[in-house]
Structure formats: structure tokens, C-alpha cells
Design a protein around this motif. Structure first.
Motif, short mmCIF file in Angstrom:
data_model
loop_
_atom_site.label_atom_id
_atom_site.label_comp_id
_atom_site.label_asym_id
_atom_site.label_seq_id
_atom_site.Cartn_x
_atom_site.Cartn_y
_atom_site.Cartn_z
N PRO A 345 131.20 88.66 10.92
CA PRO A 345 129.83 88.41 11.37
C PRO A 345 128.89 89.57 11.05
O PRO A 345 129.31 90.72 11.02
CB PRO A 345 129.98 88.26 12.89
N GLU A 346 127.65 89.25 10.77
CA GLU A 346 126.61 90.28 10.56
C GLU A 346 125.50 89.98 11.55
O GLU A 346 124.54 89.27 11.23
CB GLU A 346 126.07 90.20 9.13
N PHE A 347 125.65 90.52 12.77
CA PHE A 347 124.66 90.20 13.80
C PHE A 347 123.31 90.80 13.46
O PHE A 347 123.23 91.91 12.95
CB PHE A 347 125.15 90.71 15.16
N GLY A 348 122.26 90.07 13.73
CA GLY A 348 120.90 90.57 13.48
C GLY A 348 120.40 90.27 12.08
O GLY A 348 119.26 90.55 11.76
N ASN A 349 121.28 89.71 11.25
CA ASN A 349 120.83 89.37 9.89
C ASN A 349 120.69 87.86 9.73
O ASN A 349 121.44 87.10 10.34
CB ASN A 349 121.85 89.86 8.85
N VAL A 350 119.75 87.50 8.94
CA VAL A 350 119.63 86.09 8.56
C VAL A 350 119.77 86.04 7.04
O VAL A 350 119.08 86.76 6.33
CB VAL A 350 118.26 85.51 8.97
N ILE A 351 120.73 85.27 6.59
CA ILE A 351 120.99 85.23 5.15
C ILE A 351 120.28 84.00 4.58
O ILE A 351 120.50 82.88 5.03
CB ILE A 351 122.50 85.12 4.86
N ILE A 352 119.44 84.26 3.61
CA ILE A 352 118.63 83.17 3.05
C ILE A 352 118.94 83.03 1.55
O ILE A 352 118.91 84.03 0.82
CB ILE A 352 117.13 83.47 3.22
N SER A 353 119.26 81.84 1.15
CA SER A 353 119.39 81.56 -0.29
C SER A 353 118.33 80.54 -0.66
O SER A 353 118.12 79.59 0.08
CB SER A 353 120.74 80.95 -0.63
N ILE A 354 117.72 80.76 -1.78
CA ILE A 354 116.66 79.84 -2.22
C ILE A 354 117.01 79.31 -3.60
O ILE A 354 117.34 80.09 -4.50
CB ILE A 354 115.29 80.55 -2.27
N LYS A 355 116.96 78.01 -3.73
CA LYS A 355 117.12 77.42 -5.07
C LYS A 355 115.72 77.11 -5.58
O LYS A 355 115.04 76.25 -5.04
CB LYS A 355 117.96 76.15 -4.97
N PRO A 356 115.27 77.87 -6.61
CA PRO A 356 113.93 77.56 -7.14
C PRO A 356 113.95 76.27 -7.96
O PRO A 356 115.01 75.82 -8.39
CB PRO A 356 113.61 78.77 -8.02
N LYS A 357 112.75 75.73 -8.16
CA LYS A 357 112.68 74.45 -8.89
C LYS A 357 113.09 74.61 -10.34
O LYS A 357 113.77 73.77 -10.89
CB LYS A 357 111.26 73.90 -8.80
N ASN A 358 112.65 75.71 -10.95
CA ASN A 358 112.99 75.88 -12.36
C ASN A 358 113.97 77.04 -12.46
O ASN A 358 113.58 78.17 -12.34
CB ASN A 358 111.75 76.20 -13.19
#
Lengths: 626, 133
Positions: A345-358
Motif C-alpha cells: 500500500p502507498e497511503f496518501g497517494n492517488v495513482i492516476i493513469s490516463i489513456k490519451p485519445k491519440n
């Protein structure tokens, strides 16, 4: 009197209702005959009712965000809950400009407007800058480094404030990229074009002196500027001159421009035009990207309530999804995972992945910009980490049986299957939290054409290992799906790679052990007989249950695939594959195999079944991938 | 007052809407007159004129500016018969005489028909088709 359905919107049904009524209540009988006088009256009545019903239906539908269909109304309803739909966005390229000059001016200014022309697919697109850019001249050379140029035409519009209550400031051009709008207001005591006003997203922290403007979309995809009323934002004085500059863009069409020809205008510190002493050189740091269309009606309907419910605060995963979409319009899909769900666990972190359109990756520049903008919305004490996309590819190896009697061209049928699969991938799979549904896929293949009699489809999953060439490193690949464990091995396969200090092409393979775990070995293809020799017996471990591969320290020297990629595939235990946590599920039709096989039984060539080509439902026992 | 209905009788309203001089009731067209009116309506309705019924009617008006001769008359005849066959099920044995009158620039149309299921003699009615502009 017969039962009357008041919600009918069909002319014929309304007419038959009127006739039913007359049948029961009238002394007239001729209404059933089209030529009768009564029929003319009934038609008029029905038409009247039809128009009224249609209008009522439209009015009610257009009054609610969920059911409205006209863009103007959807936008207006979204505005009620504080949502401004995204405008078209201009494709942006980053370039370096080098201008040689004999001017003695200490600085050089690249004027707002046209800078260069780029081409995409044999079409020319103009690229502009929304504001002046100034740099110093050193030894007769001015360099504009990391200059962001936006695809589109730079335009200016002036309004004179007349103080009337009904004056509106509408920008008449459609296709505006609102992020390029620059508003300047010249009051009685100001010089030049006046003071620059900032765009305000909401009225928080505003006072009577805030120099702000608000933006809203009005009819026909045009935009209106609103200014302060003297309480929230500075009120405009009579006679003030508002100068608005903006870029109108071709949106998505401008993406991909790479080579540019200079067409700009530069001036010295006194505003005199400088003629470059030689050709201006333009080098491209990043090609034009992130151009997008205006937000669609469906998207507005989806995001407006979500942005409203998030109240401009990023708390839940859905909040992030809505907010990231609004600050980075090029988003196709977003995955947000709380650090507490990670292992470890990594408390206090929010992991965000983004798939761009291109494309597959968000550039470092965009990541930084998204993270900065997100800070305005997020809770204190929570860190957002924007990580690269982890793509889990699903591939199939499908044997498609067809009835020869119904096919004129097998290649056409094969392309039809590929095209169906591509549509299936876009509509159902390619997203975070997506799920590959095996039965649906088989059904889709079967229903592609009436000539297809059946299919045997085998599924494999793949991840791309991005290697660090000539650097010792350990690697971990998570698939998020349980692997099928054949005790004879051949479960894990890879494309070829080179190892530091060793010659030849090497591959990964697995040896299953106890408790759902196994060992990863590196093997090399012998020169003769196509046999393999083990080079490193224990190069890592595989956890079949978790669907995880860990490689011990290893130094790659090259890879067979481009971009330092080693493709590592496994066979999923279940034919339904899920995109776990931050894994982006992508159905790779290009890497899938479709084999067209003649169904000799159905086509009547061999009804006894002799000579029928049987396909195994299990994948082959080859050691390497491909 | 109870409403009575006469079986197999045809009753239509008159679009003249002139009230009955004594009772002030709406005028009613009955049986043969109702059907005659209906046939006339059908022939004089231009296709696409009626809402949501684009094929109802006959295209005789399109022929009015053609030569006033027997060739055009035959076309009009054909159109009238087709229209009545398609849209007026109450009549049978339809015969149409179209008499071109080139001097007056008109066609004199006479239609003969029997009313199905009713004991009436063969009906006949005439009207002039004239290009008015």
C-alpha cells in the motif's frame, strides 16, 4: 368511448383513435373511406393533434439534460449546473525558431498570429501563437526555444462598451479554441490595448476589483463573454474598448504536423518589422498533437452532472475522472487507484493513469501540467501521481470456418472479420476497468457474415516490457489475470532479445513448479535443428495465480522488436480477461491471427466429415512467441 | 335521445356547411351522393396534398396543360380509374369517358360506376377539367 392513449406521436394512430371515437359516437359512417369529406376533417384534426403532441413532447424532452437533443438546449441546461462544455482544441506543436538578423535591437518579438505552416496528409495547416513572444538577440541570432504553436488562424475582435443592459459580447466565429482567448480591456486611463482580464471558472474569491471575464457557449457553437457586475468582478466602464484575440482551429485534423515552414512576422523593440537576414530555421521538438473536437452532446450529458456532483473537488475516483477530462480534453479513459489498494500500500497517494485519445502515453509536459491543475481541486495531504499507462493487450488466435458456397472472396471476408473486431474492441474493451468477454467475441465473429459457420478462438494476453538497454535492472510485469499453468511449460513466451556479453537471440520461457509458482528461464535457439539450450536457468519467477512475472537483475543489450520492447505473452486461465486496477485493457486486433478455414461439412463437399480440418482449442507448444 | 344507425348506409357531411333552412342542422350526404362526392374528391386530390398519405389522389391536374386531344384524354382516363380502384372500395365496374374539347381548352369527364352491395342503378356524374391559369 374507447380507451384513449394521450401519448401517441404517430399520425396514423391518432387518426385511427379519432375514427374509433366516431365509430362509437357518431351517426356518420363514411370516415373509413379516404375520399370522403369526413376523412378530410379527420386528417385535419389528426394533423393538428400530431403537431401539438410533437411540440409538447419536444418541449418536455428539451427541458431536461438527460433527454434534450439540441446542442443549444443541452449546453444551456448544463450551464444551469455550472458546466462549460469544452471547446475545440487546437493541435499544439513545440518548435524551436532560429532567426538571423542584422538588426541592432536588443530584443526580437514574434508577433501574435501566423508563425508557420505545417502539412498533414497532403493538407496545409497554419500554426499561430496567441500572444507576442519576445526573446533577446545574441550576436545577430534570436532563438525562440520551446515555442508552442497552435494550429489555427489568429483573429481579433473589438467591442465598445455602450453601457446598455442588453449588450452582448459574442464572438461570431465558430471553431474557437477557448484556451487561446486573450481579453484586454482599455479604460479611459489605459494605454495600448489596455489591461488583460483573466478567465474565471467560478465566482469564488472574486471581489469588485477582480479583472475577470466568464465564458459561456451560446447558439451555433459560438462563445459569449460576460464581465463583472461591480460585486463579483470589475464592472466595465462606458466607452471601454474590449479587444478579444483568439484562434479558430481545425481541431483534430491538425494533429500530426511535423515539418513546418516559417511564415511569421518579427519586430524589434520599437515595433519595426525585422526582415531576417537568412531563412528562418524551424526544428520540431514535438509534432502537433492534442487537437480535439468540440465536446459532444453525449459527453456534456455525461460529464455535466458529474462535475456538478464533484463540486470542483477531487475526492472519489469518479471526481477525478470528471475533472481530468475537463482539464485535459485529450483524455480517452482515466484510471484512478487509491494508494491503499496497491500492493504494497502507498497511503496518501492517488495513482492516476490516463489513456490519451491519440497515442498511448501522456507527455511529461502534459503530466506536469495536469498535476498542477489537479492541485486546485484535490484534498490537502493527498498526492497525485500520474503514471504511464500499463497496457494489457488481449490477442486472439482464431480459426474461422466458412461455407465456401456463400463466399466469393475469402480475403474480403477476412477483412470484414477484422473490421468487426476493431469495432468490437473500440465499443466494448479498450478502456480502464474494461473486460474482454469471450462469448460475446465468438458471437461477434460468427455474426459477421452468414458465410461464417463457426469459430475456434484462443485467447492470449500480452504485456510489453520496456527494457533499459545496457543497464542492469529488475523488472516486474503484472497481468492482473490468473495464468493457465500447463505442467509441461510453454505458458510464458517472449519475443527475442540480446543479452549483454552474450551473442545470439534469447527468449524467456517458464518451468512450472509447486504452489502455482514457477521459474522463468532464458533460452537460446541453437543454430541447428531448431532446438533450444538453456542459458540462464533461473532468470526470475512467475506467479501463475496472481498473474505476475518478476525478472531478476538482467542486462538487455538489444531487442528484436522496435523501441526496446520485449513482448511477453501468457495464456489466461479464464477466457474472459479483466483490466485490473490501473491496467488498460486493449484488444490488439493487429497482433491477432485470423485463419480462414473452409468448412467442408457445411459447404457439402465432404458431408461424412472426412478431410475436415480440425483446429485445437488450445494454443500451440512452440517455445517462442509468434 | 337514442342514436340509431342504419346498416349499410353511407353518411358523410357536406363541406358546404350550409345549415338546413328549417332545422339548422349540418347537411348530410347520404348513400349515392356521399359516394359520388368521395369519388370526385379522390380525382381532384393532388398526390402529396393529404398529410402523411402522399399517394392518395390522382395526377389529372398534371395533364391539364398538355394538348387537349384524345391521347391526353386517355391518360386522364387511366389515372382516374386507377385512383378509384385504389381508394374507393365501395364502387365497382368503373367506366370513365373523357371528352376533350379543344375549343374550350377543357376535358369533359363522365364517370360511371355501380355501388357495391346496394340496390342502386348505375351511377353517373360529370365534371369539367379545365386549366384555370
Amino acid at each position: 368511448m374507447p380507451f384513449t392513449k394521450f401519448t401517441n406521436l404517430d399520425f396514423d394512430q391518432i387518426r385511427s383513435q379519432i375514427k374509433d371515437y366516431l365509430r362509437a359516437n357518431s351517426t356518420f359512417t363514411d370516415f373509413d373511406f379516404e375520399g370522403s369529406n369526413f376523412s378530410v376533417l379527420i386528417d385535419t384534426l389528426a394533423y393538428n393533434t400530431y403537431i401539438t403532441a410533437y411540440n409538447s413532447n419536444m418541449i418536455v424532452n428539451e427541458s431536461f439534460l438527460d433527454s434534450a437533443t439540441l446542442r443549444e438546449n443541452v449546453v444551456s441546461l448544463a450551464r444551469n449546473i455550472g458546466y462549460v462544455p469544452r471547446s475545440r482544441s487546437a493541435a499544439k506543436a513545440r518548435v524551436n525558431l532560429t532567426v538571423q538578423t542584422t538588426s541592432t535591437s536588443p530584443t526580437m518579438t514574434l508577433e501574435a498570429g501566423l508563425v508557420c505552416v505545417g502539412s498533414v496528409n497532403e493538407s496545409q495547416f497554419v500554426f499561430s501563437v496567441p500572444e507576442n513572444v519576445t526573446t533577446t538577440i545574441n550576436s545577430g541570432t534570436a532563438k525562440f526555444n520551446d515555442l508552442d504553436v497552435c494550429q489555427g488562424t489568429y483573429l481579433k475582435k473589438q467591442f465598445v462598451v455602450d453601457g446598455s443592459l442588453d449588450q452582448r459580447f459574442i464572438l461570431q466565429n465558430p471553431f474557437i479554441d477557448t484556451s487561446t482567448i486573450v481579453v484586454k480591456v482599455k479604460g479611459a486611463s489605459d494605454s495600448g490595448e489596455g489591461r488583460e482580464y483573466e478567465l474565471a471558472q467560478n465566482i469564488l474569491n472574486l471581489n469588485k476589483n477582480s479583472e475577470i471575464y466568464l465564458l459561456q457557449e451560446v447558439q451555433d457553437e459560438r462563445y459569449e463573454l460576460l464581465f463583472g457586475d461591480g460585486y463579483f468582478g470589475k464592472k466595465l466602464e462606458n466607452g471601454s474598448i474590449i479587444t478579444v484575440s483568439y484562434i479558430t482551429t481545425d481541431g483534430i485534423d491538425g494533429n500530426g504536423a511535423k515539418n513546418f515552414a516559417y511564415s511569421g512576422r518579427v519586430t524589434d523593440n520599437l515595433g519595426n518589422v525585422i526582415v531576417p537576414s537568412s531563412d528562418v530555421t524551424i526544428s520540431t521538438t514535438s509534432k502537433a498533437q492534442n487537437g480535439g473536437e468540440i465536446e459532444s452532446i453525449d459527453s456534456i450529458k455525461y460529464f455535466a452532472p458529474r462535475i456538478y456532483s464533484s463540486q470542483y473537488r477531487a475526492v472519489t475516483a469518479r471526481d477525478y475522472e470528471a475533472i481530468i477530462q475537463s482539464i485535459y480534453p485529450n483524455t480517452e479513459s482515466v484510471s484512478v487507484v487509491g494508494g491503499e489498494e496497491l500492493d504494497p500500500p502507498e497511503f496518501g497517494n492517488v495513482i492516476i493513469s490516463i489513456k490519451p485519445k491519440n497515442g498511448d502515453f501522456v507527455s511529461d509536459f502534459d503530466k506536469e501540467s495536469i498535476a498542477t491543475k489537479l492541485k486546485n481541486y484535490s484534498l490537502s495531504g493527498i498526492n497525485q501521481k500520474i503514471v504511464d499507462l500499463k497496457v494489457l493487450f488481449v490477442e486472439i488466435d482464431s480459426a474461422v470456418y466458412y461455407n465456401n458456397a456463400k463466399v466469393s472472396n475469402i480475403n474480403d471476408l477476412k477483412s470484414k472479420v477484422s473490421s468487426t473486431l476493431n469495432t468490437f474492441a473500440t465499443a466494448n474493451i479498450n478502456q480502464f476497468g474494461g473486460r474482454f468477454k469471450y462469448s460475446k467475441l465468438c458471437q461477434t465473429i460468427d455474426s459477421t457474415d452468414s458465410a461464417i459457420t463457426s469459430n475456434i478462438t484462443r485467447v492470449r494476453i500480452r504485456r510489453n516490457l520496456k527494457t533499459l538497454i545496457n543497464t542492469s535492472a529488475q523488472y516486474e510485469l503484472c497481468y492482473g489475470n490468473k495464468f493457465r499453468m500447463d505442467k509441461n511449460g510453454f505458458n510464458i513466451k517472449s519475443t527475442g532479445f540480446g543479452l549483454s556479453g552474450k551473442s545470439g537471440t534469447f527468449y524467456f520461457t517458464d518451468t512450472p513448479g509447486e504452489n502455482g509458482k514457477g521459474v522463468i528461464s532464458v533460452v537460446k535457439e541453437s543454430n541447428d535443428k531448431g532446438e533450444y539450450e538453456v542459458v540462464i536457468k533461473s532468470a526470475g519467477t512467475v506467479d501463475y495465480v496472481k498473474g505476475e512475472i518478476l525478472l531478476n537483475t538482467i542486462t538487455f543489450s538489444s531487442t528484436v522488436k522496435e523501441n526496446n520492447i520485449v513482448e511477453i505473452q501468457a495464456v489466461p486461465d479464464s477466457n474472459d480477461v479483466i483490466g485490473l486496477k490501473d491496467l488498460y485493457l486493449s484488444f490488439s486486433v493487429a497482433d491477432s491471427e485470423i485463419n480462414m478455414i473452409k468448412d467442408t461439412i457445411t459447404s457439402g463437399e465432404q458431408i461424412s466429415g472426412v478431410g475436415y480440418k480440425v483446429t485445437s482449442s488450445y494454443l500451440n507448444g512452440e517455445l517462442k512467441r509468434g | 335521445m337514442a342514436i340509431s344507425r342504419e346498416s349499410r348506409a353511407f353518411r358523410d357531411i357536406s363541406l358546404s356547411f350550409d345549415p338546413h333552412p328549417v332545422t339548422k342542422d349540418l347537411p348530410i350526404l347520404k348513400n349515392a351522393r356521399a359516394i359520388t362526392r368521395s369519388v370526385q374528391n379522390l380525382v381532384q386530390t393532388i398526390p402529396t396534398e393529404r398529410f402523411f398519405q402522399p399517394i392518395l389522389g390522382s395526377d389529372v391536374r398534371a395533364s391539364l396543360f398538355d394538348f387537349v386531344d384524345f391521347a391526353t384524354a386517355s391518360v386522364i382516363e387511366e389515372q382516374i380509374i386507377t385512383t378509384i380502384d385504389n381508394f374507393e372500395p365501395r364502387v365497382a365496374n368503373v367506366q370513365v369517358d373523357v371528352d376533350p374539347q379543344p375549343d374550350n381548352n377543357t376535358f369533359n369527364v363522365t364517370i360511371f360506376y355501380d355501388i357495391v352491395g346496394q340496390d342502386f342503378p348505375t351511377q353517373e356524374f360529370s365534371f369539367l377539367l379545365e386549366a384555370t391559369r
